[in-house]
Design an enzyme around this catalytic site. Structure first.
Site, PDB file in Angstrom:
ATOM      1  N   HIS A   1      14.815  14.691   1.900  1.00  0.00           N
ATOM      2  CA  HIS A   1      14.733  14.259   3.302  1.00  0.00           C
ATOM      3  C   HIS A   1      14.124  12.864   3.422  1.00  0.00           C
ATOM      4  O   HIS A   1      13.498  12.516   4.429  1.00  0.00           O
ATOM      5  CB  HIS A   1      13.925  15.260   4.150  1.00  0.00           C
ATOM      6  CG  HIS A   1      14.580  16.602   4.268  1.00  0.00           C
ATOM      7  ND1 HIS A   1      13.904  17.792   4.049  1.00  0.00           N
ATOM      8  CD2 HIS A   1      15.858  16.954   4.557  1.00  0.00           C
ATOM      9  CE1 HIS A   1      14.728  18.802   4.204  1.00  0.00           C
ATOM     10  NE2 HIS A   1      15.929  18.313   4.511  1.00  0.00           N
TER      11      HIS A   1
ATOM     12  N   ASN B   1      27.513  11.018   6.797  1.00  0.00           N
ATOM     13  CA  ASN B   1      26.621  12.058   6.287  1.00  0.00           C
ATOM     14  C   ASN B   1      27.487  13.292   6.075  1.00  0.00           C
ATOM     15  O   ASN B   1      27.763  14.043   7.010  1.00  0.00           O
ATOM     16  CB  ASN B   1      25.491  12.329   7.281  1.00  0.00           C
ATOM     17  CG  ASN B   1      24.473  13.338   6.758  1.00  0.00           C
ATOM     18  OD1 ASN B   1      24.692  14.004   5.757  1.00  0.00           O
ATOM     19  ND2 ASN B   1      23.356  13.454   7.460  1.00  0.00           N
TER      20      ASN B   1
ATOM     21  N   ARG C   1      17.989  29.269   2.777  1.00  0.00           N
ATOM     22  CA  ARG C   1      17.388  29.083   1.455  1.00  0.00           C
ATOM     23  C   ARG C   1      16.002  29.708   1.393  1.00  0.00           C
ATOM     24  O   ARG C   1      15.279  29.746   2.383  1.00  0.00           O
ATOM     25  CB  ARG C   1      17.305  27.593   1.115  1.00  0.00           C
ATOM     26  CG  ARG C   1      18.634  26.986   0.724  1.00  0.00           C
ATOM     27  CD  ARG C   1      18.531  25.479   0.596  1.00  0.00           C
ATOM     28  NE  ARG C   1      18.999  24.789   1.791  1.00  0.00           N
ATOM     29  CZ  ARG C   1      18.892  23.480   2.003  1.00  0.00           C
ATOM     30  NH1 ARG C   1      18.289  22.719   1.100  1.00  0.00           N
ATOM     31  NH2 ARG C   1      19.366  22.935   3.102  1.00  0.00           N
TER      32      ARG C   1
ATOM     33  N   GLU D   1      18.274   9.148  10.645  1.00  0.00           N
ATOM     34  CA  GLU D   1      18.670   8.860   9.272  1.00  0.00           C
ATOM     35  C   GLU D   1      19.839   7.876   9.218  1.00  0.00           C
ATOM     36  O   GLU D   1      19.941   7.071   8.284  1.00  0.00           O
ATOM     37  CB  GLU D   1      19.048  10.174   8.568  1.00  0.00           C
ATOM     38  CG  GLU D   1      17.890  11.134   8.416  1.00  0.00           C
ATOM     39  CD  GLU D   1      18.333  12.561   8.155  1.00  0.00           C
ATOM     40  OE1 GLU D   1      17.969  13.106   7.108  1.00  0.00           O
ATOM     41  OE2 GLU D   1      19.044  13.123   9.020  1.00  0.00           O
TER      42      GLU D   1
ATOM     43  N   ARG E   1      24.791   8.898   3.034  1.00  0.00           N
ATOM     44  CA  ARG E   1      23.588   9.651   2.680  1.00  0.00           C
ATOM     45  C   ARG E   1      23.910  10.491   1.443  1.00  0.00           C
ATOM     46  O   ARG E   1      24.859  11.277   1.437  1.00  0.00           O
ATOM     47  CB  ARG E   1      23.169  10.573   3.811  1.00  0.00           C
ATOM     48  CG  ARG E   1      21.948  11.426   3.445  1.00  0.00           C
ATOM     49  CD  ARG E   1      21.797  12.615   4.368  1.00  0.00           C
ATOM     50  NE  ARG E   1      20.702  13.477   3.958  1.00  0.00           N
ATOM     51  CZ  ARG E   1      20.673  14.791   4.148  1.00  0.00           C
ATOM     52  NH1 ARG E   1      21.689  15.396   4.730  1.00  0.00           N
ATOM     53  NH2 ARG E   1      19.640  15.496   3.747  1.00  0.00           N
TER      54      ARG E   1
END
Length: 399
Positions: free
Chosen positions: A180, A9, A240, A384, A91
């Protein structure tokens, strides 16, 4: 299948890694070994792994990501102990309109995904760099790209649309994708195990980390999500903005004379919790300053109030889409470990009949709602890496 699957990742300042036994069926959810290199590109990068505390490492300042990957691969080789590397799973944040299922990596795929970098500039370039480096190192090791947009591929059409002229919108790939997805994919496995049939009802998962989004699920499938065309949309995040009036952007460019590059840096790197608080992108850091005197304390309080308000507003919108709510689940770094954020969100959702068990919430328990709560509220650690490894195992086994 023999050997081990490595999951990578890769982000702008860190590379997380995990090693899974590809021969195991079903694939164990706990990796054999994992860790991360963080602070890549900064003055003091460090490396941590299973059973070993993070320690400082020296990375080539000219090519820090390549050096970090080389460090991980050297440690992987030591861990293989003679077993082959069956494959590498990556990922990848954005698959665009073309890629949603796990896909074998080759030069053509890398070129296609490189064209999507403007849609996810914080994330997209780095797994592509790792893919290319691994092809150069050993082209015989298969690689698999697993897309964060994939879980939302079957969103209802009305959720994919942007209100733009057709010739400038959907025909050119401007649509809502959602992100996500690997995290939400994991929830589709973990939640029915934890909550039984309830998880197949009206469920909202709050993935709250440095990036943040919500996903409304019915029958364990995505029916609406807060991130859209890019990873800027929806919730206020660490750095963000989340959703923002497009007119504000036009104003900054026309009146304040910010360039396109400056606006990009503002939206991705200087806004959100960091920008509003002026303190940190981490809620657990900002909350320590709420009682500070003067402007610093006021900014901390305002930043956290806005952060929570945006979560509550978006949950309310998704409840309307679902027609009610049966299960609310918090996950990812902030969602799993910040009890005060969960408490403030749920306090403002009391109109839904949500009440918390304060002790369970403080302990980050699997169920944090009280017995009389009309909505079950849970905390579920995401995984994940296991999802990516599982996708790679299936794809490579069937190749």
């Amino acid at each position: 299948m023999e050997g081990l699957i490595l999951v990578l990742n890769c982000g702008s300042s860190s590379i997380k890694f995990a090693l899974f036994d590809a021969a195991a069926e079903p694939l164990p959810r706990a990796p054999l070994w994992n860790g991360k290199v963080q602070g890549i590109g900064g003055p003091s990068p460090d490396f941590g792994e299973t059973g070993v505390a993070p320690h400082a490492v020296a990375l080539d300042a000219g090519h820090p990501h390549a050096a970090a990957l080389a460090l991980i691969l050297a440690r992987v080789e030591a861990r293989l102990a003679g077993r082959p590397l069956a494959g590498v799973a990556h990922r990848v944040v954005h698959g665009g309109g073309r890629y949603h299922a796990p896909t074998r990596v080759d030069a053509a795929l890398i070129a296609d995904l490189r064209a999507l970098i403007p849609l996810a500039p914080l994330h997209q370039p780095f797994p592509l760099k790792a893919m290319s480096l691994l092809i150069e190192r050993d082209p015989q090791v298969p690689q698999v790209a697993c897309f964060d947009t994939g879980f939302h591929h079957d969103l209802p059409e009305v959720e994919k649309m942007l209100p733009l002229p057709r010739e400038l919108g959907r025909d050119r790939g401007l649509r809502r994708y959602g992100f996500h997805g690997l995290s939400y994919d994991y929830m589709s496995h973990a939640l029915p195990e934890r909550h039984g049939a309830l998880a197949r009802g009206r469920t909202i998962v709050a993935h709250l980390g440095s990036g943040a989004s919500l996903c409304a699920m019915r029958e364990l499938k995505s029916v609406a999500t807060t991130m859209g065309f890019s990873a800027l949309d929806g919730l206020m995040m660490g750095t963000r903005t989340g959703s923002i009036d497009p007119g504000a952007i036009l104003y900054l460019m026309e009146i304040e004379r910010l360039s396109l590059e400056e606006v990009g840096r503002l939206l991705y790197h200087r806004s959100g919790l960091l920008g509003v608080s002026g303190i940190s992108a981490e809620p657990r850091v900002v909350v320590r300053h709420e009682d500070d005197p003067g402007e610093r304390g006021e900014r901390a309080r305002q930043a956290l109030a806005l952060y929570v308000r945006r979560i509550v507003r978006e949950i309310g919108a998704l409840v309307a889409v679902l027609g009610g709510l049966d299960l609310l689940v918090f996950t990812a770094g902030v969602g799993e470990h910040n009890a005060f954020i969960r408490e403030r969100v749920c306090r403002d959702l009391a109109f839904l009949g949500i009440t918390l068990d304060d002790d369970a919430n403080a302990a980050n328990a699997a169920v944090i709602s009280s017995r009389d709560s009309r909505v079950i509220v849970g905390v579920e650690p995401t995984n994940e890496e296991w999802i990516a490894a599982s996708h790679a195992q299936r794809l490579l086994r069937n190749a």
